[in-house]
Design an enzyme around this catalytic site. Structure first.
Site, short mmCIF file in Angstrom:
data_model
loop_
_atom_site.label_atom_id
_atom_site.label_comp_id
_atom_site.label_asym_id
_atom_site.label_seq_id
_atom_site.Cartn_x
_atom_site.Cartn_y
_atom_site.Cartn_z
N GLY A 20 -40.94 63.49 -131.99
CA GLY A 20 -42.17 62.89 -132.50
C GLY A 20 -43.30 63.01 -131.50
O GLY A 20 -43.35 63.99 -130.75
N GLU A 21 -44.25 62.07 -131.53
CA GLU A 21 -45.42 62.07 -130.62
C GLU A 21 -46.40 63.19 -130.94
O GLU A 21 -47.38 63.36 -130.23
CB GLU A 21 -45.03 62.28 -129.14
CG GLU A 21 -44.05 61.34 -128.56
CD GLU A 21 -43.77 61.67 -127.07
OE1 GLU A 21 -44.30 62.66 -126.53
OE2 GLU A 21 -43.04 60.89 -126.45
N GLY A 22 -46.09 64.00 -131.94
CA GLY A 22 -46.86 65.22 -132.16
C GLY A 22 -46.39 66.39 -131.31
O GLY A 22 -47.04 67.44 -131.27
#
Lengths: 316, 316
Positions: free
Chosen positions: B283-285
């Protein structure tokens, strides 16, 4: 590789602010890179892209969709910064060098004679070896040479067995008739030469730019510079090293899966898993240069991220 | 998109110094990008990565391997530059912004009540919308929110049907027991809420960071900024837009295939083909930020390469 650096990098990786293994293959890449660089917290600051160009006597057999003069024209394009690999090298901060290998002296047509003499193949290997900057920290070796997928297919067949048609593809885009011609040319080359020795396969069926790539990849190993393999032609050149000495490609990673049909077969034979699969089939080192972005990202995460302790994050 | 720019970009692509289609998916990416930017020769100069963070009431049900306080700790880590996505944003020259959405006010536990009120989901959507810099030229929207794979699985099931277990995965790494708990939680959430409307599914089962990502991706469309989707959670948030208005994600590309099990199912449902598949599940981009390198490479080739005429190269 440096086993101490690998152990240190594994240890660091386990402390970084992310769930275990959540960066997937980036973690493996960073640890592999750390091992070859001999430090548990490496950086990529000086990647080098080298394009080797040469011409092929086998072009006389009509194996390419482009005429041989395109090799020299594309060399000018590389020198003026106009090719795909120039843009990719710029995008990822790599230095780019171009080496021509006797463009006016094509190899012999391998359906009639060995492509190169002993002296010629040694000179090409040495040109590749000497092209590598010992101060660089990643190597991308690419090629330009009208006709060289034919040469690569012949080498792959010599090294790994199988029929000519298992290894021949459309290259820059030959039609069905051209494909049949290529297949026949490769079969005749294999029948003419005794290629039980990998370096002799390179000499008899290869080209100067293939030998130069092999030399450059070997030099990278000597200097502990990790290398990213490009597509079918680069991988065929590299395979000569692996067949000569098992493990000779441990400092390399497969940058991408080319759309050239036999690349998958070749990667499978070498047990290499490509980083990218975006249907590129251009050569020039373009797929490997694109994969340089992934490797840079992997190493940046590994060396730049905070640990749980540094960031004060609860470790599950 | 601008059909004139697409036509112009296709025309330019056909003239570049490479065999037709030899850059594979990079060519399609560059033409798509050109269309949204309204120019046949675009550049990527100002990519923006935005990480939205929020907390989830459903964490009380024991659905995550990490405690909820990690959300705020990771926000600090983003702000100090210590997370994976920071390194990737730096590597590819992207600006990075972090937006917290009422971290001290988790959503309601969706097994007991709608996660958000109308006012809350609208505020979160607006926060996302307003976070997008209209002067940027690529958007990566990422998230941080302990418990949010549970929320994403519930939304995906609400939007696309299927059983809870089809959409629930291990997230940051729950064990078998945790996985069973997550599945039960999702099934109970789906049973409790009527989610025939996509935005109501987002409100009842979502989280503030998911709504913010949806808002940001919608704003990017408004500003004609192409967006790269990240993993399972980002894609679930984006799917709300597609289910609300077909074609709402035409300005997006799937950055990567996450190792989170149901991401493939979700991408297939949206008919999106990921650029990368490197087993990331952070995640987190992060996956989208890594794919930014590929997009930059594609656009650099398209806009920087010489044409056959400019380079004096024979066009087959």
């Amino acid at each position: 590789p440096d086993m101490g650096a690998i152990a240190g990098a594994r240890d660091r990786n386990a402390q970084l602010t992310k769930p275990p293994a959540a960066l997937g293959r980036l973690e493996e890449l960073a640890i592999w890179y750390a091992g070859w660089r001999g430090t548990d917290r490496p950086e990529i600051a000086n990647p080098q892209v080298i394009v080797f160009a040469a011409n092929h006597g086998v072009c006389a057999q009509g194996v390419s969709a482009f005429p041989p003069e395109v090799t020299a024209q594309m060399v000018e394009n590389f020198q003026h910064g106009g090719a795909a690999v120039n843009q990719l090298a710029n995008t990822f901060g790599a230095r780019m060098d171009v080496h021509t290998l006797d463009l006016d002296l094509p190899t012999q047509d391998f359906t009639k004679a060995p492509a190169m003499s002993d002296a010629e193949v040694v000179l090409a290997l040495a040109t590749g070896w000497n092209a590598v900057d010992p101060a660089s920290d990643v190597l991308v070796a690419g090629e330009m040479g009208i006709g060289n997928t034919t040469s690569a297919a012949a080498i792959a067949a010599a090294l790994f067995g199988g029929a000519a048609e298992d290894w021949v593809g459309r290259g820059t885009g030959v039609d069905d008739e051209g494909l049949a011609r290529k297949t026949d040319v490769v079969a005749r080359g294999l029948a003419l030469h005794d290629t039980s020795d990998p370096l002799d396969a390179l000499r008899c069926l290869g080209g100067r730019e293939l030998a130069a790539m092999a030399g450059a990849i070997a030099a990278a190993r000597h200097h502990r510079i990790p290398a990213i393999l490009d597509g079918f032609i680069c991988t065929a050149a590299a395979a000569v090293l692996e067949k000569t000495a098992e493990g000779a490609l441990d400092h390399t990673v497969a940058g991408h899966l080319s759309d050239e049909l036999a690349h998958k077969r070749l990667l499978d034979a070498l047990e290499l898993e490509p980083l990218l699969a975006l249907r590129l089939r251009l050569g020039e080192g373009s797929g490997a240069a694109l994969a340089l972005g992934v490797l840079k990202g992997a190493v940046a995460c590994h060396s730049g991220m905070a640990t749980f302790a540094e960031a004060g994050v609860t470790d599950s």
